[in-house]
Structure formats: C-alpha cells, structure tokens
Design a protein around this motif. Structure first.
Motif, PDB file in Angstrom:
ATOM      1  N   ASN A  18       0.791  -1.223   0.000  1.00  0.00           N
ATOM      2  CA  ASN A  18       0.000   0.000   0.000  1.00  0.00           C
ATOM      3  C   ASN A  18       0.825   1.277   0.000  1.00  0.00           C
ATOM      4  O   ASN A  18       0.359   2.312  -0.458  1.00  0.00           O
ATOM      5  N   ASN A  19       2.044   1.242   0.517  1.00  0.00           N
ATOM      6  CA  ASN A  19       2.790   2.484   0.693  1.00  0.00           C
ATOM      7  C   ASN A  19       4.127   2.556  -0.028  1.00  0.00           C
ATOM      8  O   ASN A  19       4.575   3.632  -0.366  1.00  0.00           O
ATOM      9  N   ASP A  20       4.764   1.443  -0.230  1.00  0.00           N
ATOM     10  CA  ASP A  20       6.085   1.461  -0.831  1.00  0.00           C
ATOM     11  C   ASP A  20       6.105   0.864  -2.228  1.00  0.00           C
ATOM     12  O   ASP A  20       7.150   0.580  -2.768  1.00  0.00           O
ATOM     13  N   MET A  21       4.944   0.668  -2.796  1.00  0.00           N
ATOM     14  CA  MET A  21       4.846   0.026  -4.097  1.00  0.00           C
ATOM     15  C   MET A  21       5.467   0.911  -5.165  1.00  0.00           C
ATOM     16  O   MET A  21       5.275   2.118  -5.166  1.00  0.00           O
ATOM     17  N   ILE A  22       6.216   0.273  -6.045  1.00  0.00           N
ATOM     18  CA  ILE A  22       6.759   1.038  -7.151  1.00  0.00           C
ATOM     19  C   ILE A  22       5.617   1.483  -8.048  1.00  0.00           C
ATOM     20  O   ILE A  22       4.559   0.863  -8.081  1.00  0.00           O
ATOM     21  N   LYS A  23       5.839   2.556  -8.759  1.00  0.00           N
ATOM     22  CA  LYS A  23       4.822   3.023  -9.699  1.00  0.00           C
ATOM     23  C   LYS A  23       4.729   2.067 -10.878  1.00  0.00           C
ATOM     24  O   LYS A  23       5.731   1.547 -11.347  1.00  0.00           O
ATOM     25  N   ILE A  24       3.515   1.883 -11.335  1.00  0.00           N
ATOM     26  CA  ILE A  24       3.295   1.111 -12.560  1.00  0.00           C
ATOM     27  C   ILE A  24       3.086   2.145 -13.657  1.00  0.00           C
ATOM     28  O   ILE A  24       1.984   2.661 -13.850  1.00  0.00           O
ATOM     29  N   HIS A  25       4.186   2.461 -14.315  1.00  0.00           N
ATOM     30  CA  HIS A  25       4.176   3.512 -15.332  1.00  0.00           C
ATOM     31  C   HIS A  25       3.350   3.110 -16.549  1.00  0.00           C
ATOM     32  O   HIS A  25       2.968   1.969 -16.720  1.00  0.00           O
ATOM     33  N   ALA A  44      -5.323   9.913 -16.784  1.00  0.00           N
ATOM     34  CA  ALA A  44      -4.338  10.901 -16.332  1.00  0.00           C
ATOM     35  C   ALA A  44      -3.274  10.228 -15.462  1.00  0.00           C
ATOM     36  O   ALA A  44      -3.502   9.158 -14.898  1.00  0.00           O
ATOM     37  N   GLY A  45      -2.134  10.881 -15.373  1.00  0.00           N
ATOM     38  CA  GLY A  45      -1.101  10.442 -14.449  1.00  0.00           C
ATOM     39  C   GLY A  45      -0.145   9.431 -15.031  1.00  0.00           C
ATOM     40  O   GLY A  45      -0.222   9.062 -16.195  1.00  0.00           O
ATOM     41  N   ASP A  46       0.766   8.990 -14.158  1.00  0.00           N
ATOM     42  CA  ASP A  46       1.796   8.059 -14.601  1.00  0.00           C
ATOM     43  C   ASP A  46       1.910   6.844 -13.675  1.00  0.00           C
ATOM     44  O   ASP A  46       2.929   6.177 -13.650  1.00  0.00           O
ATOM     45  N   ASP A  47       0.852   6.569 -12.899  1.00  0.00           N
ATOM     46  CA  ASP A  47       0.853   5.406 -12.020  1.00  0.00           C
ATOM     47  C   ASP A  47      -0.489   4.682 -12.139  1.00  0.00           C
ATOM     48  O   ASP A  47      -1.539   5.280 -11.895  1.00  0.00           O
ATOM     49  N   LEU A  48      -0.431   3.424 -12.522  1.00  0.00           N
ATOM     50  CA  LEU A  48      -1.648   2.652 -12.764  1.00  0.00           C
ATOM     51  C   LEU A  48      -2.512   2.523 -11.515  1.00  0.00           C
ATOM     52  O   LEU A  48      -3.732   2.702 -11.586  1.00  0.00           O
ATOM     53  N   ILE A  49      -1.922   2.218 -10.378  1.00  0.00           N
ATOM     54  CA  ILE A  49      -2.726   2.019  -9.161  1.00  0.00           C
ATOM     55  C   ILE A  49      -3.466   3.303  -8.804  1.00  0.00           C
ATOM     56  O   ILE A  49      -4.659   3.280  -8.485  1.00  0.00           O
ATOM     57  N   THR A  50      -2.786   4.435  -8.891  1.00  0.00           N
ATOM     58  CA  THR A  50      -3.434   5.717  -8.616  1.00  0.00           C
ATOM     59  C   THR A  50      -4.552   5.977  -9.616  1.00  0.00           C
ATOM     60  O   THR A  50      -5.644   6.421  -9.243  1.00  0.00           O
ATOM     61  N   ALA A  51      -4.299   5.673 -10.889  1.00  0.00           N
ATOM     62  CA  ALA A  51      -5.329   5.875 -11.919  1.00  0.00           C
ATOM     63  C   ALA A  51      -6.540   4.973 -11.663  1.00  0.00           C
ATOM     64  O   ALA A  51      -7.687   5.408 -11.805  1.00  0.00           O
ATOM     65  N   PHE A 161       2.729 -14.239 -26.412  1.00  0.00           N
ATOM     66  CA  PHE A 161       2.975 -15.505 -27.062  1.00  0.00           C
ATOM     67  C   PHE A 161       2.973 -15.323 -28.572  1.00  0.00           C
ATOM     68  O   PHE A 161       2.428 -14.357 -29.084  1.00  0.00           O
ATOM     69  N   PRO A 162       3.587 -16.238 -29.307  1.00  0.00           N
ATOM     70  CA  PRO A 162       3.645 -16.101 -30.764  1.00  0.00           C
ATOM     71  C   PRO A 162       2.259 -16.020 -31.395  1.00  0.00           C
ATOM     72  O   PRO A 162       1.328 -16.693 -30.961  1.00  0.00           O
ATOM     73  N   GLY A 163       2.154 -15.176 -32.403  1.00  0.00           N
ATOM     74  CA  GLY A 163       0.895 -15.034 -33.139  1.00  0.00           C
ATOM     75  C   GLY A 163      -0.067 -14.103 -32.428  1.00  0.00           C
ATOM     76  O   GLY A 163      -0.023 -13.923 -31.224  1.00  0.00           O
ATOM     77  N   GLY A 164      -0.896 -13.464 -33.188  1.00  0.00           N
ATOM     78  CA  GLY A 164      -1.918 -12.599 -32.607  1.00  0.00           C
ATOM     79  C   GLY A 164      -1.384 -11.252 -32.169  1.00  0.00           C
ATOM     80  O   GLY A 164      -0.222 -10.909 -32.392  1.00  0.00           O
ATOM     81  N   ASP A 165      -2.246 -10.483 -31.533  1.00  0.00           N
ATOM     82  CA  ASP A 165      -1.864  -9.161 -31.050  1.00  0.00           C
ATOM     83  C   ASP A 165      -0.914  -9.267 -29.861  1.00  0.00           C
ATOM     84  O   ASP A 165      -0.940 -10.242 -29.115  1.00  0.00           O
ATOM     85  N   ILE A 166      -0.106  -8.244 -29.704  1.00  0.00           N
ATOM     86  CA  ILE A 166       0.808  -8.145 -28.572  1.00  0.00           C
ATOM     87  C   ILE A 166       0.090  -7.444 -27.427  1.00  0.00           C
ATOM     88  O   ILE A 166      -0.566  -6.425 -27.626  1.00  0.00           O
ATOM     89  N   TYR A 167       0.209  -8.004 -26.240  1.00  0.00           N
ATOM     90  CA  TYR A 167      -0.305  -7.389 -25.028  1.00  0.00           C
ATOM     91  C   TYR A 167       0.745  -7.536 -23.939  1.00  0.00           C
ATOM     92  O   TYR A 167       1.599  -8.417 -24.015  1.00  0.00           O
ATOM     93  N   THR A 168       0.626  -6.720 -22.921  1.00  0.00           N
ATOM     94  CA  THR A 168       1.317  -6.947 -21.658  1.00  0.00           C
ATOM     95  C   THR A 168       0.287  -6.712 -20.558  1.00  0.00           C
ATOM     96  O   THR A 168      -0.742  -6.061 -20.788  1.00  0.00           O
ATOM     97  N   ALA A 169       0.564  -7.208 -19.377  1.00  0.00           N
ATOM     98  CA  ALA A 169      -0.328  -6.931 -18.251  1.00  0.00           C
ATOM     99  C   ALA A 169      -0.412  -5.422 -18.035  1.00  0.00           C
ATOM    100  O   ALA A 169      -1.477  -4.877 -17.744  1.00  0.00           O
ATOM    101  N   ARG A 170       0.723  -4.732 -18.193  1.00  0.00           N
ATOM    102  CA  ARG A 170       0.744  -3.278 -18.018  1.00  0.00           C
ATOM    103  C   ARG A 170      -0.225  -2.600 -18.998  1.00  0.00           C
ATOM    104  O   ARG A 170      -1.030  -1.749 -18.605  1.00  0.00           O
ATOM    105  N   SER A 171      -0.175  -2.983 -20.272  1.00  0.00           N
ATOM    106  CA  SER A 171      -1.061  -2.342 -21.254  1.00  0.00           C
ATOM    107  C   SER A 171      -2.525  -2.679 -20.972  1.00  0.00           C
ATOM    108  O   SER A 171      -3.399  -1.825 -21.122  1.00  0.00           O
ATOM    109  N   LEU A 172      -2.802  -3.882 -20.523  1.00  0.00           N
ATOM    110  CA  LEU A 172      -4.176  -4.268 -20.208  1.00  0.00           C
ATOM    111  C   LEU A 172      -4.698  -3.523 -18.981  1.00  0.00           C
ATOM    112  O   LEU A 172      -5.871  -3.148 -18.924  1.00  0.00           O
ATOM    113  N   GLY A 173      -3.835  -3.275 -18.002  1.00  0.00           N
ATOM    114  CA  GLY A 173      -4.248  -2.506 -16.828  1.00  0.00           C
ATOM    115  C   GLY A 173      -4.620  -1.081 -17.192  1.00  0.00           C
ATOM    116  O   GLY A 173      -5.656  -0.558 -16.747  1.00  0.00           O
ATOM    117  N   TRP A 174      -3.788  -0.445 -18.013  1.00  0.00           N
ATOM    118  CA  TRP A 174      -4.105   0.923 -18.451  1.00  0.00           C
ATOM    119  C   TRP A 174      -5.334   0.942 -19.350  1.00  0.00           C
ATOM    120  O   TRP A 174      -6.110   1.898 -19.354  1.00  0.00           O
TER     121      TRP A 174
END
Length: 193
Positions: A18-25, A44-51, A161-174
């Motif tokens: 809750n307090n020392d988490m790195i930002k998820i840019h 807005a912003g540059d941190d996923l959890i805050t957003a 994974f090979p084939g299909g669209d590229i995703y990351t957990a970060r992009s899905l969170g935003w």
C-alpha cells in the motif's frame, strides 16, 4: 497477548503493497494493439494504481448520482441502457484483469472480447439495480487493484505468445482504466447523467 511473527509479517507486506509500491508507469504503445493508445490517453497520471483508484471514485460517484428513474434510459433505441453500460464496463474489466493475470503468470490463453454486434445484448439488466451494479463494480475494481499491486516489472512487461496481437499486463491494466473513462465520458455526454 503478543502478536505472532506471521501476523507482523503480513502487516509489513500489506504496508509495502500500500505504501512502498513502485509506480506502474504507462505502457509502451508497441505493447498493445493499435486501438489501445486512444484509451491510454484518456487516463491521467503516470501510475496505474493511482489511476485505478481515482477512476474507481469517479465511477462510484457517477453511478450513485443517477436516479433509479434514469437507470433504463437509452439515448437511442438501438443503444445500451445506462445499467447495461455499467455492466459492460464491469464485464470488460474482468476480461482485462484475467488476461493480465494470464500474461503475468505466462499462461498462454487466447481470449478476445467480442466487439460490435458480437457483444451480447443480454446483460440481465432488467433484474439489476444501480446499487447492486455499483457494488459489483467496486468489488471488481478492488480485485483489479489487488492483482496489479502484487506484480513485478517482469510480470507487467511479459510480451505474450507467438501469433496474434501483442499485449502486456501493463497495457491491459491501463486499458481497463481508459475503457472505464471512455464509458464515463459517454454516460455524461450522450446519456446526460
């Protein structure tokens, strides 16, 4: 009676999350399909959890401000009702969170949300209230925040994974945040709530 080492350890972990988490840019646009950046730009912003937290408050304030008499309103006959829009936001957040979980754990899964006419019109909205949908949205968002709060950069940035669209957990969170804001804006502008 004294506290056990396990209880103290759990409290320390909760504090760290809750307090020392790195930002998820913000994600790199190459880590998402071409239509995602529109949604990234809505948040807005540059941190996923805050957003996620800020948007949770925004959506809760909106849904609680809508009178029951407006819950089934549609701005056009072929458009979703106010309740259906909120249920759609909840459904899609489940999708984004589950797909993020799979990418973070490197579990190969092919899962796409149907778009346009392929998306269901049966939300069981007639048997739901705005209050119960608001509670569901809150539960889902809290679970999403918990999921992302435990991810490392390696988990957030696994490129898929090979084939299909590229995703990351970060992009899905935003995407979850931007998608919610997109529908918030639609509800304000098109539905007048």
């Amino acid at each position: 009676m004294g506290r056990t080492r396990s209880e103290e350890s759990q409290d320390n972990l909760a504090y760290k999350i809750n307090n020392d988490m790195i930002k998820i840019h913000r994600p790199d646009t190459k880590d998402a399909p071409s239509w995602y950046p529109y949604f990234f730009d809505l948040a807005a912003g540059d941190d996923l959890i805050t957003a996620l937290e800020n948007n949770k408050q925004q959506m809760q304030q909106l849904i609680h401000s809508i009178p029951a008499s407006a819950a089934d309103y549609r701005y056009a006959p072929d458009k979703w009702s106010v309740k259906q829009v909120f249920i759609h936001v909840a459904d899609d957040e489940r999708y984004y969170a589950y797909k993020s979980f799979c990418y973070a754990r490197q579990i190969a899964v092919h899962l796409e949300v149907p778009a346009g006419e392929g998306y269901t019109k049966d939300f069981n909205a007639a048997n739901r209230t705005l209050a119960d949908i608001a509670a569901e949205l809150l539960t889902i968002r809290d679970a999403t925040i918990s999921l992302f709060s435990s991810m490392t950069d390696a988990m957030l940035d696994f490129r898929g994974f090979p084939g299909g669209d590229i995703y990351t957990a970060r992009s899905l969170g935003w995407m979850a945040v931007g998608h919610s804001i997109h529908h918030y804006n639609m509800l304000r502008e098109k539905y007048g709530v």
